[in-house]
Design a protein around this motif. Structure first.
Motif, PDB file in Angstrom:
ATOM      1  N   PRO A  25       0.801  -1.230   0.000  1.00 45.75           N
ATOM      2  CA  PRO A  25       0.000   0.000   0.000  1.00 45.75           C
ATOM      3  C   PRO A  25       0.832   1.278   0.000  1.00 45.75           C
ATOM      4  O   PRO A  25       0.285   2.369   0.029  1.00 45.75           O
ATOM      5  CB  PRO A  25      -0.785  -0.121   1.297  1.00 45.75           C
ATOM      6  CG  PRO A  25       0.174  -0.797   2.226  1.00 45.75           C
ATOM      7  CD  PRO A  25       0.947  -1.782   1.372  1.00 45.75           C
ATOM      8  N   TYR A  26       2.157   1.146  -0.020  1.00 42.35           N
ATOM      9  CA  TYR A  26       3.035   2.312   0.088  1.00 42.35           C
ATOM     10  C   TYR A  26       2.863   3.262  -1.091  1.00 42.35           C
ATOM     11  O   TYR A  26       3.067   4.470  -0.962  1.00 42.35           O
ATOM     12  CB  TYR A  26       4.494   1.846   0.184  1.00 42.35           C
ATOM     13  CG  TYR A  26       4.717   0.826   1.258  1.00 42.35           C
ATOM     14  CD1 TYR A  26       4.976   1.216   2.570  1.00 42.35           C
ATOM     15  CD2 TYR A  26       4.626  -0.531   0.979  1.00 42.35           C
ATOM     16  CE1 TYR A  26       5.166   0.275   3.571  1.00 42.35           C
ATOM     17  CE2 TYR A  26       4.809  -1.477   1.975  1.00 42.35           C
ATOM     18  CZ  TYR A  26       5.074  -1.071   3.267  1.00 42.35           C
ATOM     19  OH  TYR A  26       5.246  -2.010   4.253  1.00 42.35           O
ATOM     20  N   LEU A  27       2.508   2.707  -2.253  1.00 45.84           N
ATOM     21  CA  LEU A  27       2.376   3.524  -3.455  1.00 45.84           C
ATOM     22  C   LEU A  27       1.353   4.638  -3.285  1.00 45.84           C
ATOM     23  O   LEU A  27       1.532   5.731  -3.819  1.00 45.84           O
ATOM     24  CB  LEU A  27       1.994   2.626  -4.634  1.00 45.84           C
ATOM     25  CG  LEU A  27       1.810   3.311  -5.984  1.00 45.84           C
ATOM     26  CD1 LEU A  27       3.116   3.961  -6.448  1.00 45.84           C
ATOM     27  CD2 LEU A  27       1.319   2.315  -7.031  1.00 45.84           C
ATOM     28  N   THR A  28       0.305   4.384  -2.528  1.00 45.06           N
ATOM     29  CA  THR A  28      -0.729   5.405  -2.349  1.00 45.06           C
ATOM     30  C   THR A  28      -0.150   6.658  -1.718  1.00 45.06           C
ATOM     31  O   THR A  28      -0.391   7.783  -2.180  1.00 45.06           O
ATOM     32  CB  THR A  28      -1.878   4.857  -1.483  1.00 45.06           C
ATOM     33  OG1 THR A  28      -2.408   3.696  -2.112  1.00 45.06           O
ATOM     34  CG2 THR A  28      -2.975   5.900  -1.304  1.00 45.06           C
ATOM     35  N   ASP A 105       8.151   3.179  -2.825  1.00 45.46           N
ATOM     36  CA  ASP A 105       7.866   2.897  -1.421  1.00 45.46           C
ATOM     37  C   ASP A 105       7.881   4.182  -0.582  1.00 45.46           C
ATOM     38  O   ASP A 105       7.401   4.194   0.557  1.00 45.46           O
ATOM     39  CB  ASP A 105       8.935   1.968  -0.817  1.00 45.46           C
ATOM     40  CG  ASP A 105       9.231   0.783  -1.683  1.00 45.46           C
ATOM     41  OD1 ASP A 105      10.349   0.743  -2.245  1.00 45.46           O
ATOM     42  OD2 ASP A 105       8.356  -0.084  -1.820  1.00 45.46           O
ATOM     43  N   ASP A 106       8.467   5.233  -1.131  1.00 42.94           N
ATOM     44  CA  ASP A 106       8.836   6.418  -0.358  1.00 42.94           C
ATOM     45  C   ASP A 106       7.895   7.582  -0.640  1.00 42.94           C
ATOM     46  O   ASP A 106       6.999   7.486  -1.474  1.00 42.94           O
ATOM     47  CB  ASP A 106      10.282   6.807  -0.701  1.00 42.94           C
ATOM     48  CG  ASP A 106      11.258   5.641  -0.518  1.00 42.94           C
ATOM     49  OD1 ASP A 106      10.975   4.756   0.323  1.00 42.94           O
ATOM     50  OD2 ASP A 106      12.292   5.620  -1.220  1.00 42.94           O
ATOM     51  N   PRO A 134      14.814   8.128   7.562  1.00 40.15           N
ATOM     52  CA  PRO A 134      14.316   6.759   7.423  1.00 40.15           C
ATOM     53  C   PRO A 134      13.004   6.542   8.137  1.00 40.15           C
ATOM     54  O   PRO A 134      12.713   7.189   9.146  1.00 40.15           O
ATOM     55  CB  PRO A 134      15.430   5.937   8.077  1.00 40.15           C
ATOM     56  CG  PRO A 134      15.955   6.848   9.151  1.00 40.15           C
ATOM     57  CD  PRO A 134      15.828   8.250   8.613  1.00 40.15           C
ATOM     58  N   ILE A 135      12.218   5.610   7.614  1.00 36.25           N
ATOM     59  CA  ILE A 135      11.001   5.132   8.275  1.00 36.25           C
ATOM     60  C   ILE A 135      11.085   3.614   8.327  1.00 36.25           C
ATOM     61  O   ILE A 135      11.432   2.966   7.341  1.00 36.25           O
ATOM     62  CB  ILE A 135       9.742   5.592   7.530  1.00 36.25           C
ATOM     63  CG1 ILE A 135       9.589   7.117   7.648  1.00 36.25           C
ATOM     64  CG2 ILE A 135       8.495   4.899   8.068  1.00 36.25           C
ATOM     65  CD1 ILE A 135       8.402   7.679   6.919  1.00 36.25           C
ATOM     66  N   GLY A 136      10.754   3.041   9.481  1.00 29.72           N
ATOM     67  CA  GLY A 136      10.948   1.618   9.673  1.00 29.72           C
ATOM     68  C   GLY A 136      12.425   1.352   9.913  1.00 29.72           C
ATOM     69  O   GLY A 136      13.131   2.165  10.525  1.00 29.72           O
ATOM     70  N   TYR A 213      12.763  14.001   2.138  1.00 30.99           N
ATOM     71  CA  TYR A 213      12.533  12.687   1.523  1.00 30.99           C
ATOM     72  C   TYR A 213      12.407  11.651   2.631  1.00 30.99           C
ATOM     73  O   TYR A 213      13.292  11.533   3.481  1.00 30.99           O
ATOM     74  CB  TYR A 213      13.711  12.338   0.613  1.00 30.99           C
ATOM     75  CG  TYR A 213      13.481  11.117  -0.270  1.00 30.99           C
ATOM     76  CD1 TYR A 213      13.226  11.252  -1.620  1.00 30.99           C
ATOM     77  CD2 TYR A 213      13.530   9.827   0.254  1.00 30.99           C
ATOM     78  CE1 TYR A 213      13.019  10.145  -2.442  1.00 30.99           C
ATOM     79  CE2 TYR A 213      13.326   8.717  -0.549  1.00 30.99           C
ATOM     80  CZ  TYR A 213      13.073   8.878  -1.896  1.00 30.99           C
ATOM     81  OH  TYR A 213      12.862   7.782  -2.694  1.00 30.99           O
ATOM     82  N   PHE A 214      11.305  10.903   2.610  1.00 29.68           N
ATOM     83  CA  PHE A 214      11.050   9.889   3.635  1.00 29.68           C
ATOM     84  C   PHE A 214      11.239   8.512   2.995  1.00 29.68           C
ATOM     85  O   PHE A 214      10.464   8.101   2.131  1.00 29.68           O
ATOM     86  CB  PHE A 214       9.643  10.061   4.201  1.00 29.68           C
ATOM     87  CG  PHE A 214       9.449  11.396   4.865  1.00 29.68           C
ATOM     88  CD1 PHE A 214       9.800  11.582   6.191  1.00 29.68           C
ATOM     89  CD2 PHE A 214       8.956  12.481   4.140  1.00 29.68           C
ATOM     90  CE1 PHE A 214       9.646  12.820   6.800  1.00 29.68           C
ATOM     91  CE2 PHE A 214       8.796  13.722   4.736  1.00 29.68           C
ATOM     92  CZ  PHE A 214       9.152  13.884   6.073  1.00 29.68           C
ATOM     93  N   ALA A 215      12.308   7.822   3.413  1.00 29.78           N
ATOM     94  CA  ALA A 215      12.695   6.534   2.832  1.00 29.78           C
ATOM     95  C   ALA A 215      12.135   5.415   3.701  1.00 29.78           C
ATOM     96  O   ALA A 215      12.412   5.348   4.898  1.00 29.78           O
ATOM     97  CB  ALA A 215      14.217   6.429   2.752  1.00 29.78           C
TER      98      ALA A 215
END
Length: 359
Positions: A25-28, A105-106, A134-136, A213-215
């Motif tokens: 669902p990251y694409l949304t 993903d980002d 970073p996320i996760g 930018y959130f990776a």
């Protein structure tokens, strides 16, 4: 191809390239962050290439394109096995003065593109890095983002540790030198592209005033780098060393990039999954690593930390048993799958209702 019309059909300031393969669902959230950019849809275009997705990503791309027809250019192709081919296809369609590569993903902060384009114009930047967070469990470079800088060096400001393609590039630089991704590389194909662009750039800048930018590290660990097999990754690492030799003369600058590849990409072949590989595969990976250390390691491997030096020395000696024991004793490399509750929590965090594209 479904091209964006764009008011007036003029040249946008920036083309955002998104290569997609099964990223729901990251694409949304990724596409929503483009819709929400403060630069406005008159000054940007999003070129989204669907590389044979089967998880609903194709429907999501189509939904955004229908609701924002002046913003999205969409392409669908058969699955190519990596991000290189869809990225090249997007470059063929891009019309912007600048090109920015966004991982599917980002996602971006709302003012990211506007601020990047403004700085690149003011500084006459050919390549511009924006601050990543970073996320996760994703890791991102930190040293290169210690300060905003109108001009940084190839070596000395952290650039060798920041070779992902998540940067703003002047498109005339890309086209003048015919820069494209190596489609024979399922992993790491962005690094030779970025290296050559930076070597040919007159000015490389950094925008680090705030996160732009959130990776994201996917909860299921299925980012392309993490799902590519060890032998394939080894072949791609070999191409990285070849690229540095092609772009840079022998000396300390080339050595700095080689150090990064030993520290990161080659060392990562000996992660917690290595002992579970079939013995013949382990031996081939070991032998390949030994060749790289023997060919490129003089004066470079010695500068690695003790842990990495020890691992690469075991590989150089072909000591498979020693490697397996070393990995088993290293808690940082012992593979631990994410608990189901944590995966569910992360998935919920990045899920959006069907109306998100209306934002």
């Amino acid at each position: 191809m479904n091209p964006a019309g764009g008011p007036g059909g003029g040249e946008p300031d920036v083309s955002v390239v998104v290569a997609v393969h099964n990223t729901m669902p990251y694409l949304t959230r990724c596409l929503t962050s483009l819709v929400e950019q403060s630069i406005g849809q008159r000054r940007m275009e999003a070129v989204v290439v669907d590389d044979g997705s089967t998880d609903g990503s194709s429907r999501e791309i189509a939904r955004f394109a229908r609701r924002h027809p002046g913003l999205f250019t969409t392409v669908r192709q058969a699955h190519s096995g990596g991000p290189a081919a869809p990225s090249n296809r997007a470059l063929e369609a891009a019309r912007g003065r600048y090109v920015f590569f966004l991982g599917a993903d980002d996602h971006l902060a709302p003012r990211a593109l506007e601020q990047m384009v403004t700085m690149a114009d003011n500084c006459r930047s050919d390549v511009l890095l924006c601050k990543m967070v970073p996320i996760g469990e994703r890791t991102v470079p930190t040293g290169v983002f210690s300060r905003t800088a109108p001009l940084i060096r190839l070596v000395g400001d952290g650039l060798p540790w920041a070779l992902s393609n998540t940067k703003l590039f002047r498109r005339s630089l890309i086209e003048e030198h015919g820069l494209r991704y190596d489609e024979s590389m399922p992993a790491f194909s962005d690094q030779p592209f970025v290296l050559e662009a930076c070597v040919r750039a007159q000015r490389i800048s950094v925008l680090a005033d705030q996160p732009h930018y959130f990776a994201v590290r996917r909860a299921d660990g299925s980012n392309i780098t993490f799902r590519t097999g060890a032998e394939t990754r080894l072949r791609c690492v070999e191409r990285l060393f070849e690229a540095t030799c092609r772009c840079l003369p022998a000396g300390p600058v080339r050595d700095a990039f080689h150090r990064r590849h030993f520290h990161v990409e080659l060392f990562q072949l000996f992660d917690g999954a290595y002992p579970r590989l079939p013995a013949p595969v382990r031996q081939r990976v070991c032998n390949g690593a030994a060749r790289l250390v023997g060919t490129y390691g003089d004066g470079v491997v010695e500068r690695l930390d003790t842990r990495r030096r020890r691992t690469l020395e075991l590989a150089r000696r072909g000591d498979d048993a020693g490697l397996c024991a070393e990995i088993a004793a290293d808690p940082q490399r012992t593979a631990r799958p994410a608990p189901a509750t944590r995966r569910a929590r992360l998935l919920r965090r990045f899920s959006f209702p069907a109306t998100a594209a209306d934002a």
